[in-house]
Design an enzyme around this catalytic site. Structure first.
Site, PDB file in Angstrom:
ATOM      1  N   ASP A  90       0.843  -1.195   0.000  1.00  0.00           N
ATOM      2  CA  ASP A  90       0.000   0.000   0.000  1.00  0.00           C
ATOM      3  C   ASP A  90       0.882   1.250   0.000  1.00  0.00           C
ATOM      4  OD1 ASP A  90       0.903   0.216   2.582  1.00  0.00           O
ATOM      5  OD2 ASP A  90      -1.003  -0.246   3.526  1.00  0.00           O
ATOM      6  N   SER A  91       0.240   2.392  -0.097  1.00  0.00           N
ATOM      7  CA  SER A  91       0.987   3.625  -0.370  1.00  0.00           C
ATOM      8  C   SER A  91       1.394   4.422   0.860  1.00  0.00           C
ATOM      9  CB  SER A  91       0.135   4.545  -1.246  1.00  0.00           C
ATOM     10  OG  SER A  91      -0.998   4.993  -0.520  1.00  0.00           O
ATOM     11  N   ASP A 266      -8.163  -7.166   1.352  1.00  0.00           N
ATOM     12  CA  ASP A 266      -7.222  -7.357   2.454  1.00  0.00           C
ATOM     13  C   ASP A 266      -7.882  -6.850   3.721  1.00  0.00           C
ATOM     14  OD1 ASP A 266      -5.668  -4.735   3.722  1.00  0.00           O
ATOM     15  OD2 ASP A 266      -6.590  -4.340   1.771  1.00  0.00           O
ATOM     16  N   CYS A 304     -13.404 -28.143   8.700  1.00  0.00           N
ATOM     17  CA  CYS A 304     -12.213 -27.383   8.303  1.00  0.00           C
ATOM     18  C   CYS A 304     -11.016 -28.309   8.124  1.00  0.00           C
ATOM     19  CB  CYS A 304     -11.903 -26.326   9.358  1.00  0.00           C
ATOM     20  SG  CYS A 304     -10.469 -25.305   8.964  1.00  0.00           S
ATOM     21  N   CYS A 306      -7.845 -27.123   7.806  1.00  0.00           N
ATOM     22  CA  CYS A 306      -6.620 -26.385   8.109  1.00  0.00           C
ATOM     23  C   CYS A 306      -5.703 -27.195   9.030  1.00  0.00           C
ATOM     24  CB  CYS A 306      -6.941 -25.024   8.743  1.00  0.00           C
ATOM     25  SG  CYS A 306      -7.318 -25.062  10.516  1.00  0.00           S
ATOM     26  N   CYS A 309      -6.998 -27.413  12.765  1.00  0.00           N
ATOM     27  CA  CYS A 309      -8.135 -28.303  13.002  1.00  0.00           C
ATOM     28  C   CYS A 309      -7.767 -29.770  12.802  1.00  0.00           C
ATOM     29  CB  CYS A 309      -9.298 -27.923  12.087  1.00  0.00           C
ATOM     30  SG  CYS A 309     -10.148 -26.411  12.587  1.00  0.00           S
ATOM     31  N   HIS A 335      -5.753 -20.903  11.313  1.00  0.00           N
ATOM     32  CA  HIS A 335      -7.152 -21.289  11.141  1.00  0.00           C
ATOM     33  C   HIS A 335      -7.979 -20.164  10.520  1.00  0.00           C
ATOM     34  CE1 HIS A 335     -11.134 -22.943  11.876  1.00  0.00           C
ATOM     35  NE2 HIS A 335     -11.451 -21.747  12.356  1.00  0.00           N
TER      36      HIS A 335
END
Length: 368
Positions: A90-91, A266, A304, A306, A309, A335
């Site tokens: 980002d700026s 984001d 899930c 992930c 999990c 997660h």
């Protein structure tokens, strides 16, 4: 920039974005790596466990520490961090907004005092880009003037005017200074004014950037006002270029924005909430600090896949949180980011199948 739409359902889009460090399939959520690091995670976590194709770095913070020249000499963001996917930076416009007590207006840009040592610095459109070139980010954001809401109409008009002026300066600078793989996005401003959003979008689109961001939302307006502005603004953005909604938001926000034609997102919410004990599941949010989880053998979410999990119980995570063990932050962040990334991957798959409206409705019912 090589961006190709692969499917569309209403305004919802599924695309492919080709960048120097890999293909990004959209819609996409970008984990926030402010300091060239997603808090509590390393490059292997991002690449192996999360399969993240792009993350966000922060120009303001990296400029101050460790310094763009340090990162450049150590191989840019990719060599420095070890993350071999793509970076968007980002700026610094958001930091000027969020750290407003340290900033002041300047005819050429933004003057700010470092929150680290109090030193004074000037960010101009050119300097912001030069910093990002040194970082070698795949996508660079131009300097913009971000205003919190509600705000007087005259202040919003000034923000649109300055953002457009800085965008023109940025584009001129970019054409003669950028590397072959540094792309540049402009940022549409205008608050919740239809007139100003249209002016900002049309003026910036006439300049022909590689992509366009919608900025200045989720800064004080209601959710419905935000959704209305997203719908309105995307009408004026080119269909053949990526669209990025900055700093948003909840899982519900992502689904609503995807339906309105946004490709990229984001937000610090998944990692910040994880650190504070709030975890996202297919049945809604849970608070891991609750005593109900103290002896639970179940994973956070039975649906899930992930790493967390698959390997740990709610009871273990509850214990880690209560004991303030550092490993909790990693496991919880893995997660929550997996949840967000799977949410947008599912959105993409259902857009391609013309089933996104059903997917969105089912998720909103689960999330409450």
């Amino acid at each position: 920039m090589d961006f190709c739409l692969k499917g569309q359902e209403g305004c919802a889009r599924a695309g492919t974005l080709k960048l120097a460090h890999g293909i990004v399939q959209t819609p996409i959520f970008m984990p926030v790596g402010t300091q060239a690091s997603v808090k509590s995670l390393d490059a292997r976590d991002l690449q192996v466990h999360l399969k993240a194709s792009i993350i966000l770095g922060n120009t303001y913070h990296l400029y101050l520490r460790p310094g763009a020249s340090v990162i450049k000499n150590l191989g840019g963001l990719h060599g420095f961090s070890g993350f071999q996917g793509n970076f968007l930076t980002d700026s610094g416009g958001f930091q000027a907004f969020s750290l407003h007590t340290h900033t002041k207006e300047h005819s050429k840009g933004i003057v700010f005092k470092s929150h680290i040592d109090g030193s004074t610095h000037l960010f101009t459109p050119q300097k912001v880009l030069d910093t990002q070139y040194a970082l070698n980010s795949d996508i660079c954001m131009v300097l913009d003037d971000l205003v919190g809401l509600p705000a007087p109409l005259e202040r919003l008009k000034l923000a649109v005017q300055k953002t457009t002026e800085w965008a023109k300066e940025s584009l001129t600078h970019h054409k003669s200074h950028a590397g072959a793989t540094n792309y540049i996005f402009a940022i549409v401003q205008g608050g919740i004014s239809h007139e100003l959003r249209k002016i900002s979008a049309l003026d910036l689109c006439a300049l022909d950037f590689d992509g366009y961001a919608i900025g200045g939302l989720a800064v004080g307006e209601s959710a419905q006002e935000m959704y209305e502005m997203i719908s309105y603004t995307t009408e004026f953005l080119p269909t053949h270029k990526p669209r990025y909604l900055m700093g948003v938001g909840t899982p519900q926000d992502l689904l609503e924005a995807i339906e309105r034609g946004v490709d990229m997102f984001d937000c610090v919410m998944p990692t910040r909430n994880a650190r504070n004990g709030t975890l996202f599941t297919s049945c809604g949010k849970i608070s891991i600090k609750a005593q109900a989880h103290k002896e639970s053998e179940e994973p956070l979410d039975k649906n899930c896949a992930c790493y967390t999990c698959q390997h740990h119980s709610k009871a273990y995570l509850h214990h880690l949180f209560k004991a303030r063990e550092l490993s909790y932050f990693r496991l919880a962040s893995l997660h929550n980011l997996h949840f967000y990334l799977e949410l947008v991957r599912g959105a993409r798959e259902t857009i391609l199948k013309q089933e996104f409206s059903t997917y969105k409705r089912a998720w909103l019912e689960r999330l409450g």
